[in-house]
Design a protein around this motif. Structure first.
Motif, PDB file in Angstrom:
ATOM      1  N   UNK A  91       0.840  -1.190   0.000  1.00 45.02           N
ATOM      2  CA  UNK A  91       0.000   0.000   0.000  1.00 45.02           C
ATOM      3  C   UNK A  91       0.876   1.241   0.000  1.00 45.02           C
ATOM      4  N   UNK A  92       0.275   2.397  -0.282  1.00 47.64           N
ATOM      5  CA  UNK A  92       1.048   3.637  -0.276  1.00 47.64           C
ATOM      6  C   UNK A  92       0.494   4.622   0.735  1.00 47.64           C
ATOM      7  N   UNK A  93       1.401   5.396   1.282  1.00 44.93           N
ATOM      8  CA  UNK A  93       1.061   6.451   2.234  1.00 44.93           C
ATOM      9  C   UNK A  93       1.063   7.791   1.500  1.00 44.93           C
ATOM     10  N   UNK A  94      -0.116   8.336   1.269  1.00 44.15           N
ATOM     11  CA  UNK A  94      -0.238   9.657   0.655  1.00 44.15           C
ATOM     12  C   UNK A  94      -0.044  10.694   1.751  1.00 44.15           C
ATOM     13  N   UNK A  95       1.190  11.159   1.883  1.00 43.45           N
ATOM     14  CA  UNK A  95       1.518  12.083   2.959  1.00 43.45           C
ATOM     15  C   UNK A  95       1.028  13.508   2.701  1.00 43.45           C
ATOM     16  N   UNK A  96       0.394  13.754   1.556  1.00 48.67           N
ATOM     17  CA  UNK A  96      -0.250  15.059   1.356  1.00 48.67           C
ATOM     18  C   UNK A  96      -1.600  15.109   2.056  1.00 48.67           C
ATOM     19  N   UNK A  97      -2.154  13.928   2.392  1.00 41.56           N
ATOM     20  CA  UNK A  97      -3.477  13.863   3.015  1.00 41.56           C
ATOM     21  C   UNK A  97      -3.427  13.334   4.446  1.00 41.56           C
ATOM     22  N   UNK A  99      -1.606  13.438   7.373  1.00 45.35           N
ATOM     23  CA  UNK A  99      -0.517  14.299   7.825  1.00 45.35           C
ATOM     24  C   UNK A  99      -0.383  14.402   9.351  1.00 45.35           C
ATOM     25  N   UNK A 100      -1.247  13.732  10.071  1.00 44.96           N
ATOM     26  CA  UNK A 100      -1.237  13.844  11.529  1.00 44.96           C
ATOM     27  C   UNK A 100      -0.049  13.111  12.141  1.00 44.96           C
ATOM     28  N   UNK A 101       0.400  13.588  13.288  1.00 41.82           N
ATOM     29  CA  UNK A 101       1.463  12.907  14.032  1.00 41.82           C
ATOM     30  C   UNK A 101       0.898  11.926  15.058  1.00 41.82           C
ATOM     31  N   UNK A 102      -0.427  11.933  15.231  1.00 40.10           N
ATOM     32  CA  UNK A 102      -1.016  11.105  16.290  1.00 40.10           C
ATOM     33  C   UNK A 102      -2.134  10.193  15.800  1.00 40.10           C
ATOM     34  N   UNK A 103      -2.561  10.345  14.541  1.00 40.85           N
ATOM     35  CA  UNK A 103      -3.634   9.511  13.999  1.00 40.85           C
ATOM     36  C   UNK A 103      -3.058   8.537  12.973  1.00 40.85           C
ATOM     37  N   UNK A 104      -3.943   7.848  12.254  1.00 35.98           N
ATOM     38  CA  UNK A 104      -3.526   6.879  11.246  1.00 35.98           C
ATOM     39  C   UNK A 104      -2.553   7.528  10.263  1.00 35.98           C
ATOM     40  N   UNK A 105      -1.417   6.894   9.914  1.00 38.88           N
ATOM     41  CA  UNK A 105      -1.092   5.474  10.128  1.00 38.88           C
ATOM     42  C   UNK A 105      -0.337   5.160  11.413  1.00 38.88           C
ATOM     43  N   UNK A 106      -0.158   6.184  12.296  1.00 40.73           N
ATOM     44  CA  UNK A 106       0.654   5.984  13.500  1.00 40.73           C
ATOM     45  C   UNK A 106      -0.218   5.458  14.636  1.00 40.73           C
ATOM     46  N   UNK A 107      -0.856   4.311  14.400  1.00 36.23           N
ATOM     47  CA  UNK A 107      -1.802   3.753  15.350  1.00 36.23           C
ATOM     48  C   UNK A 107      -1.352   2.371  15.804  1.00 36.23           C
ATOM     49  N   UNK A 108      -1.962   1.906  16.893  1.00 36.72           N
ATOM     50  CA  UNK A 108      -1.551   0.648  17.497  1.00 36.72           C
ATOM     51  C   UNK A 108      -1.723  -0.544  16.555  1.00 36.72           C
ATOM     52  N   UNK A 157       5.089  18.163   6.291  1.00 41.40           N
ATOM     53  CA  UNK A 157       5.181  17.283   5.135  1.00 41.40           C
ATOM     54  C   UNK A 157       4.891  18.074   3.857  1.00 41.40           C
ATOM     55  N   UNK A 158       5.321  17.570   2.704  1.00 39.02           N
ATOM     56  CA  UNK A 158       4.971  18.233   1.450  1.00 39.02           C
ATOM     57  C   UNK A 158       3.448  18.313   1.282  1.00 39.02           C
ATOM     58  N   UNK A 159       2.989  19.345   0.602  1.00 37.26           N
ATOM     59  CA  UNK A 159       1.558  19.554   0.402  1.00 37.26           C
ATOM     60  C   UNK A 159       1.119  19.049  -0.968  1.00 37.26           C
ATOM     61  N   UNK A 160      -0.197  18.933  -1.131  1.00 37.07           N
ATOM     62  CA  UNK A 160      -0.746  18.524  -2.418  1.00 37.07           C
ATOM     63  C   UNK A 160      -0.397  19.535  -3.504  1.00 37.07           C
ATOM     64  N   UNK A 161      -0.389  20.817  -3.157  1.00 42.62           N
ATOM     65  CA  UNK A 161      -0.048  21.852  -4.127  1.00 42.62           C
ATOM     66  C   UNK A 161       1.399  21.721  -4.582  1.00 42.62           C
ATOM     67  N   UNK A 162       2.285  21.383  -3.663  1.00 41.63           N
ATOM     68  CA  UNK A 162       3.684  21.199  -4.029  1.00 41.63           C
ATOM     69  C   UNK A 162       3.866  19.977  -4.923  1.00 41.63           C
ATOM     70  N   UNK A 219       8.577   1.508   3.042  1.00 41.70           N
ATOM     71  CA  UNK A 219       7.933   0.900   1.881  1.00 41.70           C
ATOM     72  C   UNK A 219       6.682   1.672   1.482  1.00 41.70           C
ATOM     73  N   UNK A 220       5.942   2.164   2.459  1.00 46.53           N
ATOM     74  CA  UNK A 220       4.715   2.912   2.180  1.00 46.53           C
ATOM     75  C   UNK A 220       5.032   4.265   1.561  1.00 46.53           C
ATOM     76  N   UNK A 221       6.092   4.886   2.044  1.00 50.91           N
ATOM     77  CA  UNK A 221       6.532   6.170   1.498  1.00 50.91           C
ATOM     78  C   UNK A 221       7.007   5.999   0.062  1.00 50.91           C
TER      79      UNK A 221
END
Length: 282
Positions: A91-97, A99-108, A157-162, A219-221
Motif C-alpha cells: 500500500x502507499x502512504x499519501x503524505x499530502x493527506x 498528515x497527523x502525528x497522532x492519527x492513522x497510520x501511527x496507530x496501534x 510534510x509536502x503539500x498537495x499543491x507542491x 515501503x509505504x513512502x
C-alpha cells in the motif's frame, strides 16, 4: 523477472482492517523468517545508498536511476511478501493527506506510536518485538525510532499543491545529478519543494539514515513516490520517461543499461517503465 501476483496497490486509508492485518503480518513474518529474508533488503539499501566505489555510479540516489531502482526494489519486496500471503500488495502512504502525528497510520494496529525519546512503543513494529540488527543500522540500535516533525528542522510534510507543481515538471532529468532541474531530481528532493527527502526527514529517527529500510514506513513512502512517477508517466505520454536514453557517460546509467545489485535483463530502466506488468494503483 519471474511473475508475481498482479495486485492493486491501495492508499493505506482505503485498506480494510483485514488488509491492514495481512500486510503487517506478512512484513513481520518476513522479518522473523531468518536473516536471509528481511535483512538483505536493509543491507541492499545501505550498500547502494551512496556512490558505488567500484563504478563511480550512484545507483539508488542522486541520479536518474532513483525512480527505476526503487521501483525494482519495491517489486522485490512485494514479491517476498506475496510468497507469504499472495493477497498482499504494497500500500502507499499519501503524505499530502494523512498528515497527523497522532492519527492513522501511527496507530496501534498499523505503524505504531512512539515516545518522545524515539522508540516505537506499540503495534507490530514496537521495541522488543520488531528487532533491528545493529550491524545493519546506521545508529547501531536494535529498534526503530521516529520523531514525526521533530528531527532535522523539518516540521511539515509536502503539500498537495507542491506535488502538483512537481508533477508538471519536464523533462525527466537534466544534468544527471543533484543540480538537475528535471522531474526526477524534484521528486527526489534536491531541487524544488523537496518531496521524497523531506518525508524521510519529517519521520525522523531511523528514516533519514542509510538504514531507513529498518522502519517499514519506508515501503509505504516509496510506494507513494512510485505512484507519483506512474502518474507523471501517464500525464506525459509524448516524452522520454527516463533519461539518458543514449550514452550518458561512464557514471550515469543509460536507458538499456543494467542496474546493480540485480544486474539482469529486467533491471534496466527501460524494462521498468511499464509498471502495469506487475500492479496498478488505486
Amino acid at each position: 523477472m519471474e511473475a508475481v501476483t498482479m495486485g492493486v496497490r491501495k492508499n493505506i486509508t482505503s485498506l480494510t482492517a483485514d488488509e491492514r492485518k495481512r500486510f503487517t503480518e506478512a512484513v513481520v513474518t518476513l522479518k522473523n523468517g531468518g536473516t536471509d529474508r528481511y535483512e538483505p533488503f536493509v543491507k541492499t539499501h545501505v550498500d547502494f545508498f551512496g556512490r558505488d566505489p567500484s563504478t563511480g555510479i550512484n545507483w539508488a540516489h542522486q541520479a536518474p536511476t532513483f525512480l527505476p531502482w526503487h521501483r525494482r526494489y519495491l517489486l522485490e519486496f512485494e514479491r517476498s511478501l506475496q510468497s507469504i500471503d499472495p493477497t498482499v500488495s504494497l500500500p502507499y502512504w499519501d503524505w499530502t493527506a494523512a498528515r497527523s502525528t497522532s492519527a492513522f497510520p501511527w496507530t496501534d494496529d498499523f505503524l505504531g506510536r512512539y515516545t518522545a525519546a524515539g522508540p516505537v512503543t506499540s503495534g507490530p513494529f514496537r521495541r522488543g518485538v520488531w528487532n533491528v540488527d545493529p550491524n545493519n543500522d546506521q545508529s547501531g540500535l536494535t529498534y526503530i525510532r521516529r520523531a514525526l516533525g521533530g528531527d532535522n528542522g523539518i516540521v511539515t510534510l509536502p503539500t498537495a499543491a507542491q506535488v502538483t507543481t512537481v508533477q508538471a515538471v519536464t523533462p525527466y532529468d537534466t544534468a544527471y545529478g543533484t543540480t538537475s532541474t528535471g522531474y526526477r531530481n524534484q521528486s527526489e528532493g534536491f531541487r524544488g519543494p523537496n518531496l521524497h527527502n523531506r518525508v524521510h526527514n519529517w519521520v525522523g529517527g531511523t528514516m533519514p539514515t542509510t538504514s531507513s529500510t529498518n522502519d517499514p514506513v519506508f515501503w509505504l513512502h516509496h510506494c507513494f513516490v512510485d505512484k507519483l512517477w506512474a502518474d507523471w508517466q501517464s500525464a506525459h505520454p509524448g516524452i522520454d520517461h527516463y533519461q539518458p536514453t543514449g550514452a550518458g557517460g561512464s557514471t550515469v546509467v543509460d536507458l538499456n543499461e543494467r542496474m546493480r545489485p540485480w544486474n539482469d535483463a529486467d533491471s534496466t530502466p527501460a524494462s521498468l517503465l511499464d509498471w502495469t506488468k506487475w500492479y496498478t494503483y488505486q
